[in-house]
Design a protein around this motif. Structure first.
Motif, PDB file in Angstrom:
ATOM      1  N   TYR A  15       3.503   0.292   2.943  1.00 18.91           N
ATOM      2  CA  TYR A  15       3.014  -0.672   3.934  1.00 18.91           C
ATOM      3  C   TYR A  15       2.871  -2.026   3.247  1.00 18.91           C
ATOM      4  O   TYR A  15       2.502  -2.105   2.071  1.00 18.91           O
ATOM      5  CB  TYR A  15       1.637  -0.247   4.468  1.00 18.91           C
ATOM      6  N   ASP A  71      -1.174  -4.968   8.047  1.00 14.10           N
ATOM      7  CA  ASP A  71      -0.613  -4.000   7.084  1.00 14.10           C
ATOM      8  C   ASP A  71       0.513  -3.140   7.678  1.00 14.10           C
ATOM      9  O   ASP A  71       0.401  -1.908   7.760  1.00 14.10           O
ATOM     10  CB  ASP A  71      -1.719  -3.055   6.544  1.00 14.10           C
ATOM     11  N   GLU A 131       0.869  -1.173   0.000  1.00 14.50           N
ATOM     12  CA  GLU A 131       0.000   0.000   0.000  1.00 14.50           C
ATOM     13  C   GLU A 131       0.907   1.224   0.000  1.00 14.50           C
ATOM     14  O   GLU A 131       1.747   1.387   0.888  1.00 14.50           O
ATOM     15  CB  GLU A 131      -0.902  -0.014   1.242  1.00 14.50           C
ATOM     16  N   ASP A 140      -4.127  13.059   2.546  1.00 11.67           N
ATOM     17  CA  ASP A 140      -3.312  11.882   2.235  1.00 11.67           C
ATOM     18  C   ASP A 140      -4.177  10.880   1.481  1.00 11.67           C
ATOM     19  O   ASP A 140      -5.394  11.055   1.376  1.00 11.67           O
ATOM     20  CB  ASP A 140      -2.692  11.262   3.502  1.00 11.67           C
ATOM     21  N   PHE A 141      -3.556   9.862   0.954  1.00 19.51           N
ATOM     22  CA  PHE A 141      -4.322   8.803   0.278  1.00 19.51           C
ATOM     23  C   PHE A 141      -3.462   7.559   0.132  1.00 19.51           C
ATOM     24  O   PHE A 141      -2.240   7.616   0.243  1.00 19.51           O
ATOM     25  CB  PHE A 141      -4.837   9.246  -1.104  1.00 19.51           C
ATOM     26  N   LYS A 142      -4.157   6.448  -0.125  1.00 13.88           N
ATOM     27  CA  LYS A 142      -3.503   5.146  -0.305  1.00 13.88           C
ATOM     28  C   LYS A 142      -3.742   4.646  -1.721  1.00 13.88           C
ATOM     29  O   LYS A 142      -4.861   4.733  -2.232  1.00 13.88           O
ATOM     30  CB  LYS A 142      -4.093   4.163   0.698  1.00 13.88           C
ATOM     31  N   ARG A 192     -14.503   6.252  11.004  1.00 10.43           N
ATOM     32  CA  ARG A 192     -13.505   5.808  11.991  1.00 10.43           C
ATOM     33  C   ARG A 192     -13.713   6.504  13.333  1.00 10.43           C
ATOM     34  O   ARG A 192     -13.577   5.896  14.380  1.00 10.43           O
ATOM     35  CB  ARG A 192     -12.075   6.113  11.492  1.00 10.43           C
ATOM     36  N   ASP A 246     -12.960   6.436   0.905  1.00  8.03           N
ATOM     37  CA  ASP A 246     -12.493   5.328   1.762  1.00  8.03           C
ATOM     38  C   ASP A 246     -10.971   5.294   1.822  1.00  8.03           C
ATOM     39  O   ASP A 246     -10.398   4.799   2.793  1.00  8.03           O
ATOM     40  CB  ASP A 246     -12.953   3.973   1.185  1.00  8.03           C
ATOM     41  N   THR A 247     -10.332   5.746   0.756  1.00  7.29           N
ATOM     42  CA  THR A 247      -8.870   5.589   0.651  1.00  7.29           C
ATOM     43  C   THR A 247      -8.107   6.922   0.629  1.00  7.29           C
ATOM     44  O   THR A 247      -6.884   6.916   0.455  1.00  7.29           O
ATOM     45  CB  THR A 247      -8.503   4.782  -0.621  1.00  7.29           C
ATOM     46  N   CYS A 248      -8.857   8.025   0.746  1.00  6.22           N
ATOM     47  CA  CYS A 248      -8.222   9.359   0.775  1.00  6.22           C
ATOM     48  C   CYS A 248      -8.704  10.093   2.022  1.00  6.22           C
ATOM     49  O   CYS A 248      -9.834   9.865   2.461  1.00  6.22           O
ATOM     50  CB  CYS A 248      -8.697  10.237  -0.386  1.00  6.22           C
ATOM     51  N   ARG A 249      -7.910  10.998   2.544  1.00  5.58           N
ATOM     52  CA  ARG A 249      -8.445  11.979   3.503  1.00  5.58           C
ATOM     53  C   ARG A 249      -8.671  13.279   2.741  1.00  5.58           C
ATOM     54  O   ARG A 249      -7.750  13.779   2.072  1.00  5.58           O
ATOM     55  CB  ARG A 249      -7.474  12.234   4.664  1.00  5.58           C
ATOM     56  N   ARG A 274       1.364  11.432   1.838  1.00  4.31           N
ATOM     57  CA  ARG A 274       0.818  12.371   2.835  1.00  4.31           C
ATOM     58  C   ARG A 274       1.265  13.796   2.511  1.00  4.31           C
ATOM     59  O   ARG A 274       2.463  14.084   2.501  1.00  4.31           O
ATOM     60  CB  ARG A 274       1.317  12.000   4.236  1.00  4.31           C
ATOM     61  N   ALA A 289      -1.682  13.633   9.435  1.00  2.00           N
ATOM     62  CA  ALA A 289      -2.966  13.189   9.991  1.00  2.00           C
ATOM     63  C   ALA A 289      -2.844  11.699  10.278  1.00  2.00           C
ATOM     64  O   ALA A 289      -1.837  11.067   9.922  1.00  2.00           O
ATOM     65  CB  ALA A 289      -4.109  13.439   8.995  1.00  2.00           C
TER      66      ALA A 289
END
Ligand code: TMP
Length: 251
Positions: free
Chosen positions: A124, A132, A93, A178-180, A223, A200-203, A97, A101
């Motif tokens: 990760y 993870d 992953e 940030d994001f994954k 969360r 789901d995968t980004c802030r 960032r 956060a």
């Protein structure tokens, strides 16, 4: 494009199901309404999340492809199905960032909201059984998931995605905190962006809102039990739809 028949389930993840089709170059992804956090310790069904994430992700993939970023995306069908190219996903992953956060602030003395310039890139190991974990250089090398050249290509691609998305979201009044990303190789060996890109995968923080909780338009609402998850994702979709038309229907 040729119509396809759905084949067997290949993989079921926490938020998606991946199906084979009768065409070798086509895989169908179903976005579910399930939400999980903290490695699935927290679970809920959020009606409408699948459709929202499918639509947001599709529009973002289309935008990235127009900007020259290769992705697995081919189109959508109905409201919660995405058609993609088959990809061998690398179990890494990649998290970029732009602002501190989440886990970064729990693991290092850095205040939430601190700008990170240049953006921090963390890798990760994608394996729920191990939670993870963050990879060190030595562990990455030991796992032999990618060679040196692939690793440089992977990081460069992730940073290109960040540049394109930062530009897009800032024009929409959203801060990409940030994001994954997950990346993988197609049958012809090309490295492409896979999985999904969604709240789901980004802030994502609303730049017009000062309150540190109210500005959150992503999965942190789930969360942190802030409520209004679907409304927040809907707001992200509305803004993205304002500038990217589509998504294109497959077939
Ligand atoms: P983190 O701060 O919890 O490490 O998360 C960094 C980014 O990665 C954030 O935008 C949420 C995203 N993410 C996922 O997409 N999947 C995950 O399993 C985790 C832990 C984070």
């Amino acid at each position: 494009m040729t119509p396809y028949q759905l084949g067997p389930l290949l993989y079921e993840g926490k938020a998606k199901r991946i199906f084979q089709t009768d065409q070798p170059d086509l895989v169908a992804v179903e976005f579910k309404d399930d939400a999980t956090a903290f490695n699935a310790l927290k679970k809920a069904e959020l009606k409408g999340k699948g459709i929202l994430n499918c639509s947001i992700s599709a529009l973002l993939f289309e935008h990235l492809q127009r900007a020259g970023v290769p992705t697995h995306y081919l189109g959508v069908q109905g409201h919660h199905w995405m058609l993609v190219r088959p990809v061998r996903v690398i179990p890494i992953e990649v998290v970029i960032r732009n602002v501190a956060a989440g886990s970064l602030c729990k693991q290092m003395p850095i205040a939430a909201g601190t700008p990170l310039d240049p953006p921090l890139l963390d890798l990760y190991y994608k394996d729920d059984a191990y939670g993870d974990p963050l990879l060190s250089e030595a562990r990455l090398e030991r796992l032999s998931l990618v060679n040196g050249e692939q690793r440089r290509e992977l990081e460069a691609l992730a940073r290109r995605v960040n540049a394109v998305l930062l530009d897009l979201f800032s024009g929409l009044g959203l801060q990409l905190v940030d994001f994954k990303l997950e990346l993988g190789f197609t049958a012809d060996g090309a490295l492409v962006v896979a999985d999904e890109i969604s709240p789901d995968t980004c802030r994502l923080w609303d730049l017009d809102v000062v309150d540190a909780q109210e500005r959150i338009l992503d999965k942190d609402r789930f969360r942190q039990d802030l409520g209004g998850v679907i409304e927040a994702y809907g707001e992200v979709l509305k803004r993205v739809q304002g500038v990217i038309h589509g998504p294109s229907l497959y077939g």
